[in-house]
Design a protein around this motif. Structure first.
Motif, short mmCIF file in Angstrom:
data_model
loop_
_atom_site.label_atom_id
_atom_site.label_comp_id
_atom_site.label_asym_id
_atom_site.label_seq_id
_atom_site.Cartn_x
_atom_site.Cartn_y
_atom_site.Cartn_z
N ALA A 25 43.08 50.15 51.73
CA ALA A 25 43.57 50.06 50.35
C ALA A 25 44.75 49.11 50.25
CB ALA A 25 43.97 51.45 49.85
N PHE A 26 45.48 48.92 51.35
CA PHE A 26 46.65 48.05 51.33
C PHE A 26 46.26 46.57 51.40
CE2 PHE A 26 48.38 52.13 52.48
CZ PHE A 26 49.59 52.17 51.80
N SER A 27 44.97 46.27 51.43
CA SER A 27 44.52 44.88 51.35
C SER A 27 44.80 44.33 49.96
CB SER A 27 43.02 44.79 51.63
OG SER A 27 42.72 45.19 52.94
N PHE A 28 44.96 45.22 48.98
CA PHE A 28 45.12 44.79 47.59
C PHE A 28 46.56 44.94 47.07
CE2 PHE A 28 40.83 46.43 48.26
CZ PHE A 28 40.08 45.32 47.94
N ALA A 29 47.44 45.57 47.84
CA ALA A 29 48.83 45.74 47.42
C ALA A 29 49.69 46.02 48.63
CB ALA A 29 48.95 46.87 46.41
N ASP A 30 50.94 45.53 48.60
CA ASP A 30 51.84 45.73 49.73
C ASP A 30 52.33 47.17 49.82
OD1 ASP A 30 51.65 43.09 50.49
OD2 ASP A 30 53.34 42.47 49.27
N ASP A 116 42.72 39.93 48.53
CA ASP A 116 43.05 39.01 47.44
C ASP A 116 44.18 38.06 47.81
OD1 ASP A 116 41.14 40.02 45.77
OD2 ASP A 116 42.49 41.34 44.65
N GLU A 117 44.40 37.88 49.10
CA GLU A 117 45.51 37.04 49.54
C GLU A 117 45.10 36.06 50.63
OE1 GLU A 117 49.50 39.62 49.03
OE2 GLU A 117 48.15 40.34 50.59
N ARG A 118 45.95 35.05 50.78
CA ARG A 118 45.86 34.14 51.92
C ARG A 118 46.79 34.67 53.00
NH1 ARG A 118 49.47 31.79 54.35
NH2 ARG A 118 50.92 32.48 52.74
N MET A 119 46.32 34.66 54.27
CA MET A 119 47.17 35.14 55.35
C MET A 119 47.18 34.14 56.50
SD MET A 119 47.15 38.74 57.47
CE MET A 119 45.68 38.39 58.47
N TYR A 163 38.19 38.09 40.53
CA TYR A 163 39.55 37.96 41.06
C TYR A 163 40.53 37.61 39.94
CZ TYR A 163 43.53 35.75 43.34
OH TYR A 163 44.81 35.38 43.71
N ILE A 164 40.17 36.64 39.12
CA ILE A 164 41.06 36.19 38.05
C ILE A 164 41.32 37.31 37.04
CG2 ILE A 164 41.24 34.62 36.08
CD1 ILE A 164 39.80 32.52 37.77
N LYS A 165 40.31 38.15 36.81
CA LYS A 165 40.45 39.24 35.85
C LYS A 165 41.36 40.36 36.36
CE LYS A 165 35.98 38.54 33.57
NZ LYS A 165 34.60 39.08 33.39
N ARG A 166 41.34 40.61 37.68
CA ARG A 166 42.10 41.74 38.21
C ARG A 166 43.49 41.36 38.73
NH1 ARG A 166 38.14 41.10 42.26
NH2 ARG A 166 38.99 40.42 44.27
N VAL A 167 43.75 40.07 38.87
CA VAL A 167 45.04 39.63 39.42
C VAL A 167 45.86 38.94 38.33
CG1 VAL A 167 46.14 38.08 41.06
CG2 VAL A 167 44.13 39.38 41.74
N SER A 168 47.12 39.28 38.24
CA SER A 168 48.01 38.61 37.30
C SER A 168 48.42 37.25 37.88
CB SER A 168 49.27 39.47 37.06
OG SER A 168 48.93 40.70 36.48
N LEU A 169 48.16 36.20 37.14
CA LEU A 169 48.53 34.85 37.57
C LEU A 169 49.98 34.61 37.19
CD1 LEU A 169 45.31 32.84 36.55
CD2 LEU A 169 45.81 34.08 38.67
N VAL A 170 50.85 34.80 38.16
CA VAL A 170 52.30 34.70 37.94
C VAL A 170 52.82 33.40 38.53
CG1 VAL A 170 54.52 35.79 38.40
CG2 VAL A 170 52.50 37.21 38.03
#
Length: 269
Positions: A25-30, A116-119, A163-170
Motif C-alpha cells: 500500500a505504501f507504493s502509493f503514499a509515503d 506512481d513514482e520514479r525511483m 494516473y492523471i485522474k488519481r494524482v494531483s499535478l503539483v
C-alpha cells in the motif's frame, strides 16, 4: 525441492499473503493512517491492525503518534536495495553508466517505475565540484522531469489517464508541467523521438536528458539519464550526451532481451 513460485494455492500462507498487501500500500503514499491502509488494501480493520502491529514489531514499519501515520522503515529499504543490486539491470548498467560519466563528467542515474513514482536504483555522482545529487532510493512523481516522463510514456494510454485522474499535478518548480494537454504532448514526443529532455521541471537549475531501456517483450523497464546543472549546460554538448545514452541504452536493452526502437532524432520533451 522448494520452488520460489507455485500455482498451488494450498501452499500459500493466506495471512502472510494478505499482510504483504499492507506493505505494498505504501507504493502509493509515503505515509498512511490505519484507515488509509484499510482503504487501499480492502482488508478488515482488525486484520490490517494485526498486520501493522506485526510489521512494527519486526521494524519494517515506523509509527508517528503525532499524526497517527505509519511509514516504511529504513530496514525495509535496505532489503529493497539488496534486491535491486542483485538484479542484472543494475549489475549490467553500472559499467555502461561509468563510461558515460567518465566521458562527460556529469551525474548518471538509472531509474525504474515504482507504483506512481520514479525511483532511482543506481547513481553515479558527477566528477565536478558543482553537481546534482540523486541517491539510490530517491523517488519523485511520474509527471515531473524527463526521466519520470520517459517511464510515464511507456504506460498505456488507459494507465496514463488513470494516473492523471488519481494524482494531483503539483508544481515542484515554476517549470513543472501540470497542464494535462501539455503533459500528453510531451508523452507523445517521447514516444516519437525515443528520448526526453527537461529544464528545471523537477529541481530548479537542473537539465535532465533521459532515454528508455527495453526488456524482454520490448517493454520499457528503466530510464537511463544524465543530470546537468544549468550553470554548466550551455557548455555541454547535449546532442552528444543524448547519442551516448542512446547507444548505452541499446546495449543494455540487448542484454535484457529487448530492442531499442527506431526513433526520430532531433526532438525532445
Amino acid at each position: 525441492m522448494e520452488s520460489s513460485k507455485t500455482s498451488d494455492t494450498s501452499e500459500i500462507l493466506t495471512s502472510l499473503y494478505r499482510a504483504m498487501g499492507v506493505l505494498e500500500a505504501f507504493s502509493f503514499a509515503d505515509e498512511l493512517t490505519l484507515n488509509e491502509i484499510v482503504e487501499k488494501t480492502g482488508l478488515p480493520k482488525t486484520t490490517a491492525f494485526r498486520a501493522v502491529k506485526t510489521f512494527l514489531a519486526l521494524d519494517y514499519l515506523c509509527y508517528d503518534p503525532k499524526n497517527r501515520k505509519y511509514t516504511l522503515s529504513p530496514k525495509l529499504f535496505r532489503l529493497g536495495f539488496i534486491a535491486i543490486n542483485a538484479r542484472p539491470l543494475s549489475r549490467w548498467a553500472r559499467p555502461l553508466m561509468e563510461e558515460v560519466r567518465n566521458e562527460f563528467g556529469e551525474a548518471v542515474h538509472l531509474n525504474i517505475r515504482s507504483g506512481d513514482e520514479r525511483m532511482c536504483i543506481e547513481s553515479l555522482a558527477s566528477t565536478y565540484q558543482l553537481q546534482v545529487d540523486m541517491p539510490v532510493g530517491h523517488r519523485s512523481p511520474l509527471y515531473a522531469g524527463a526521466t519520470a516522463k520517459v517511464l510515464l510514456a511507456a504506460m498505456s494510454d488507459e494507465e496514463i489517464d488513470s494516473y492523471i485522474k488519481r494524482v494531483s499535478l503539483v508544481k515542484l518548480t515554476e517549470h513543472t508541467v501540470v497542464d494535462t494537454a501539455k503533459l500528453w504532448h510531451d508523452i507523445l514526443d517521447i514516444r516519437k523521438f525515443g528520448h526526453a529532455m527537461s529544464v528545471s521541471e523537477r529541481v530548479k537549475g537542473v537539465v535532465s536528458v533521459s532515454v528508455p531501456i527495453y526488456g524482454n517483450g520490448d517493454e520499457t523497464v528503466a530510464a537511463l539519464s544524465v543530470l546537468i546543472p544549468t550553470a554548466r549546460s550551455e557548455d555541454s554538448d547535449i546532442s552528444r550526451i543524448r547519442e551516448s545514452l542512446l547507444q548505452k541504452a541499446k546495449e543494455l536493452s540487448r542484454r535484457l532481451g529487448g530492442h531499442q526502437r527506431a526513433t526520430v532524432h532531433g526532438g525532445h520533451a
